[in-house]
Design a protein around this motif. Structure first.
Motif, PDB file in Angstrom:
ATOM      1  N   SER A 130       0.839  -1.193   0.000  1.00 31.69           N
ATOM      2  CA  SER A 130       0.000   0.000   0.000  1.00 31.69           C
ATOM      3  C   SER A 130       0.880   1.251   0.000  1.00 31.69           C
ATOM      4  CB  SER A 130      -0.931  -0.036   1.219  1.00 31.69           C
ATOM      5  OG  SER A 130      -1.868   1.025   1.190  1.00 31.69           O
ATOM      6  N   SER A 131       0.326   2.359   0.443  1.00 31.90           N
ATOM      7  CA  SER A 131       1.042   3.635   0.399  1.00 31.90           C
ATOM      8  C   SER A 131       0.964   4.350   1.740  1.00 31.90           C
ATOM      9  CB  SER A 131       0.440   4.553  -0.671  1.00 31.90           C
ATOM     10  OG  SER A 131       0.450   3.936  -1.936  1.00 31.90           O
ATOM     11  N   VAL A 132       2.058   4.968   2.135  1.00 30.42           N
ATOM     12  CA  VAL A 132       2.031   5.848   3.293  1.00 30.42           C
ATOM     13  C   VAL A 132       0.996   6.944   3.019  1.00 30.42           C
ATOM     14  CG1 VAL A 132       3.321   7.579   4.599  1.00 30.42           C
ATOM     15  CG2 VAL A 132       4.426   5.419   3.956  1.00 30.42           C
ATOM     16  N   GLY A 133       0.141   7.204   3.997  1.00 31.55           N
ATOM     17  CA  GLY A 133      -0.917   8.193   3.811  1.00 31.55           C
ATOM     18  C   GLY A 133      -2.233   7.589   3.390  1.00 31.55           C
ATOM     19  N   GLN A 154      -7.033   7.782  -0.678  1.00 35.02           N
ATOM     20  CA  GLN A 154      -8.329   7.376  -0.152  1.00 35.02           C
ATOM     21  C   GLN A 154      -8.727   6.015  -0.714  1.00 35.02           C
ATOM     22  OE1 GLN A 154     -10.727  10.743  -1.326  1.00 35.02           O
ATOM     23  NE2 GLN A 154     -10.284  11.895   0.550  1.00 35.02           N
ATOM     24  N   GLU A 155      -8.435   5.839  -1.983  1.00 30.72           N
ATOM     25  CA  GLU A 155      -8.714   4.555  -2.641  1.00 30.72           C
ATOM     26  C   GLU A 155      -7.879   3.445  -2.021  1.00 30.72           C
ATOM     27  OE1 GLU A 155      -7.741   2.720  -6.977  1.00 30.72           O
ATOM     28  OE2 GLU A 155      -8.640   4.723  -6.962  1.00 30.72           O
ATOM     29  N   ARG A 156      -6.613   3.737  -1.781  1.00 28.84           N
ATOM     30  CA  ARG A 156      -5.738   2.765  -1.119  1.00 28.84           C
ATOM     31  C   ARG A 156      -6.275   2.433   0.275  1.00 28.84           C
ATOM     32  NH1 ARG A 156      -1.762  -0.072  -3.990  1.00 28.84           N
ATOM     33  NH2 ARG A 156      -0.215   1.318  -4.883  1.00 28.84           N
ATOM     34  N   GLU A 237      11.668  15.778  -5.242  1.00 28.03           N
ATOM     35  CA  GLU A 237      11.229  15.216  -6.510  1.00 28.03           C
ATOM     36  C   GLU A 237      10.941  13.725  -6.419  1.00 28.03           C
ATOM     37  OE1 GLU A 237      14.243  16.240  -5.852  1.00 28.03           O
ATOM     38  OE2 GLU A 237      15.796  14.981  -6.754  1.00 28.03           O
ATOM     39  N   ALA A 238      11.010  13.138  -5.210  1.00 31.43           N
ATOM     40  CA  ALA A 238      10.777  11.699  -5.072  1.00 31.43           C
ATOM     41  C   ALA A 238       9.368  11.343  -5.491  1.00 31.43           C
ATOM     42  CB  ALA A 238      10.994  11.283  -3.613  1.00 31.43           C
ATOM     43  N   LYS A 239       9.221  10.184  -6.079  1.00 29.63           N
ATOM     44  CA  LYS A 239       7.918   9.688  -6.470  1.00 29.63           C
ATOM     45  C   LYS A 239       7.253   9.064  -5.245  1.00 29.63           C
ATOM     46  CE  LYS A 239       5.588   6.361  -9.460  1.00 29.63           C
ATOM     47  NZ  LYS A 239       5.748   5.298 -10.458  1.00 29.63           N
ATOM     48  N   LEU A 240       6.141   9.638  -4.813  1.00 31.20           N
ATOM     49  CA  LEU A 240       5.427   9.120  -3.659  1.00 31.20           C
ATOM     50  C   LEU A 240       4.360   8.133  -4.093  1.00 31.20           C
ATOM     51  CD1 LEU A 240       5.030  12.406  -1.605  1.00 31.20           C
ATOM     52  CD2 LEU A 240       6.481  10.483  -1.046  1.00 31.20           C
TER      53      LEU A 240
END
Length: 240
Positions: A130-133, A154-156, A237-240
């Protein structure tokens, strides 16, 4: 209450006994940059791997690997169900992803079907990247302007909720910044932490190793981790 305790202890016993045995793993997103590393590491560990992929997916990253394929799309619940329920898989790994601005499928809906079919077919562990946040976790980062990623997170979160509500033992691994270069070498310093406020960088190679290390591992069950690497900084510039 006694039945629930017995059931829980049975699950623990099964996981403990198979921790060192070969697993039969279904990987969603296995043709992608992260997924391909996960697939390779699973095979190196001796596991049998099937990748759920579209018929048009680029499989070049998996060239030469001993992989089976289940053809389907994540926007099609019937195809998800067919892949899971016909394979007798022991572990399911969801490493699928999409750009926040490309709405090719809804991960919340897809995960509901994944969980439902996993329960029906006897999957022993779901690992979700999943993703942080994601979901309520976003509240831990009030100073970050997520912009176009807000609806994606929100979807995650809905996908995570489907995992939490299901009956299959789970492991959720949230990522923050992924090193932009998908071929960046592993640092060997990636780690999983239970600190829900952690936000850091990690290479895909290190992340894949951490994911595979959690396969059928009791210490990872019913846990939500954040993946990070203290040797890497999180640039703007990191891809989150």
């Amino acid at each position: 209450m006694r039945f629930v305790l017995i059931l829980f202890m049975t699950v623990i016993s099964v996981l403990a006994n198979v921790a060192t045995a070969a697993e039969k793993v279904l990987v969603f997103g296995g043709t992608g940059k992260l997924g391909a590393y996960i697939v390779a590491d699973l095979i190196n560990a001796g596991d049998a791997v099937t990748v759920f992929a579209r018929s048009t997916s680029d499989r070049s990253r998996l060239k030469g690997l001993d992989v089976n394929y289940a053809i389907g799309n994540l926007d099609n619940g019937n195809e998800i169900a067919s892949a899971i329920e016909s394979g007798k898989f022991t572990v399911l790994i969801d490493a699928s992803g999409r750009r926040a601005d490309v709405f090719s499928y809804d991960h919340g809906q897809a995960m509901q079907q994944i969980v439902k079919s996993s329960e029906k077919s006897g999957v022993r562990q779901i690992i979700f990247i999943s993703s942080v946040g994601a979901g309520d976790n976003i509240k831990n980062f009030p100073d970050i302007k997520w912009g176009e990623y807000t609806s994606f997170l929100q979807e995650r979160g809905r996908a995570e909720s489907a995992v939490f509500k299901g009956q299959v033992p789970y492991t959720i691994i949230r990522t923050g910044g992924l090193v932009i270069d998908g071929d960046a070498p592993a640092t060997g310093k990636g780690k999983l932490v239970e600190d829900q406020t952690a936000l850091g960088m990690i290479t895909r190679r290190d992340l894949a190793l951490l994911v595979v290390d959690c396969v059928a591992k009791l210490a990872c069950i019913s846990k939500v981790f954040h993946a990070t690497d203290d040797s890497l900084k999180l640039p703007g510039e990191a891809k989150l």
